[in-house]
Design an enzyme around this catalytic site. Structure first.
Site, PDB file in Angstrom:
ATOM      1  N   ARG A 254      -3.723  -4.911   7.882  1.00 38.68           N
ATOM      2  CA  ARG A 254      -4.716  -3.977   8.432  1.00 38.68           C
ATOM      3  C   ARG A 254      -5.897  -4.736   9.031  1.00 38.68           C
ATOM      4  O   ARG A 254      -6.485  -4.297  10.018  1.00 38.68           O
ATOM      5  CB  ARG A 254      -5.185  -2.986   7.366  1.00 38.68           C
TER       6      ARG A 254
ATOM      7  N   ASP B  93      -6.626   1.747   8.417  1.00 39.93           N
ATOM      8  CA  ASP B  93      -5.278   2.294   8.581  1.00 39.93           C
ATOM      9  C   ASP B  93      -5.358   3.781   8.905  1.00 39.93           C
ATOM     10  O   ASP B  93      -6.443   4.341   9.083  1.00 39.93           O
ATOM     11  CB  ASP B  93      -4.411   2.019   7.343  1.00 39.93           C
TER      12      ASP B  93
ATOM     13  N   ASP C 187       0.832  -1.192   0.000  1.00 38.58           N
ATOM     14  CA  ASP C 187       0.000   0.000   0.000  1.00 38.58           C
ATOM     15  C   ASP C 187       0.875   1.254   0.000  1.00 38.58           C
ATOM     16  O   ASP C 187       2.017   1.210   0.459  1.00 38.58           O
ATOM     17  CB  ASP C 187      -0.906   0.031   1.240  1.00 38.58           C
TER      18      ASP C 187
END
Length: 203
Positions: free
Chosen positions: A179, A87, A45
């Site tokens: 996450r 997140d 990410d």
């Protein structure tokens, strides 16, 4: 020494910085080295940093082996708040009390989450549904049904425990969303949690 126009074959162990996508990092490396063919071996990410192996030329033929490999991460979990994305980039949707969270209780939760687990991919992920990444649906305010899948958490250990921040080292199988683990920790502790930072250390 590579000359201009020569084919480039090999693997670059790239330390991806925060703030850019894995594909953007790949394209920058491809231009820098003048590679005709390149691919990375597992998306990180934009929030995440760390090891992103980039394969050039003939090395792309074994990129699949790295995609299937276990990954090791250093994760920073913010306790006391759950977010819309799981997140630090999302909006806070729940705040909980972190008082009384002793190390023994945290260790018990980590043990519960170790081993083979059923995990539902988060909406904010690059996993595709009908050709569109899930995050595209999420950004449009849509939620689509996702099937759970088995992942393996080989190692889940606390590196440091502070009043509101938990740092973990994880070794996980392909397709594991850290996450989601952060969210599960928050749920089981009853205080909420989200992923504050993530660094891939090994693959």
């Amino acid at each position: 020494m590579k000359r201009k126009g020569d084919p480039l074959d090999g693997v670059l162990l790239l330390d991806k910085p925060a703030g850019i996508t894995s594909n953007a990092a790949l394209q920058q490396a491809k231009r820098l080295f003048g590679a005709a063919k390149a691919g990375h071996t597992g998306t990180l990410d934009p929030l995440a940093t760390g090891l992103l192996p980039v394969c050039f030329g003939e090395a792309t033929k074994f990129a699949g082996l790295l995609l299937e490999a276990d990954k090791t991460y250093l994760a920073t979990i913010q306790l006391g708040a759950s977010t819309s994305t799981g997140d630090a980039e999302g909006e806070v949707i729940f705040r909980g009390d972190v008082t009384g969270l002793d190390p023994a209780r945290i260790a018990a939760v980590l043990e519960q989450l170790t081993g083979v687990q059923e995990q539902v991919p988060p909406m904010y992920s690059a996993l595709k549904r009908e050709g569109r990444p899930l995050y595209a649906y999420a950004r449009a305010g849509e939620t689509v049904e996702r099937s759970s899948r088995a992942v393996t958490i080989h190692e889940l250990a606390a590196v440091s425990i502070e009043p509101e921040v938990l740092q973990l080292r994880l070794r996980v199988s392909k397709g594991t969303y850290v996450r989601s683990i952060a969210e599960q920790i928050g749920e089981r502790l009853g205080c909420g949690a989200h992923l504050k930072a993530l660094r891939r250390e090994a693959t």
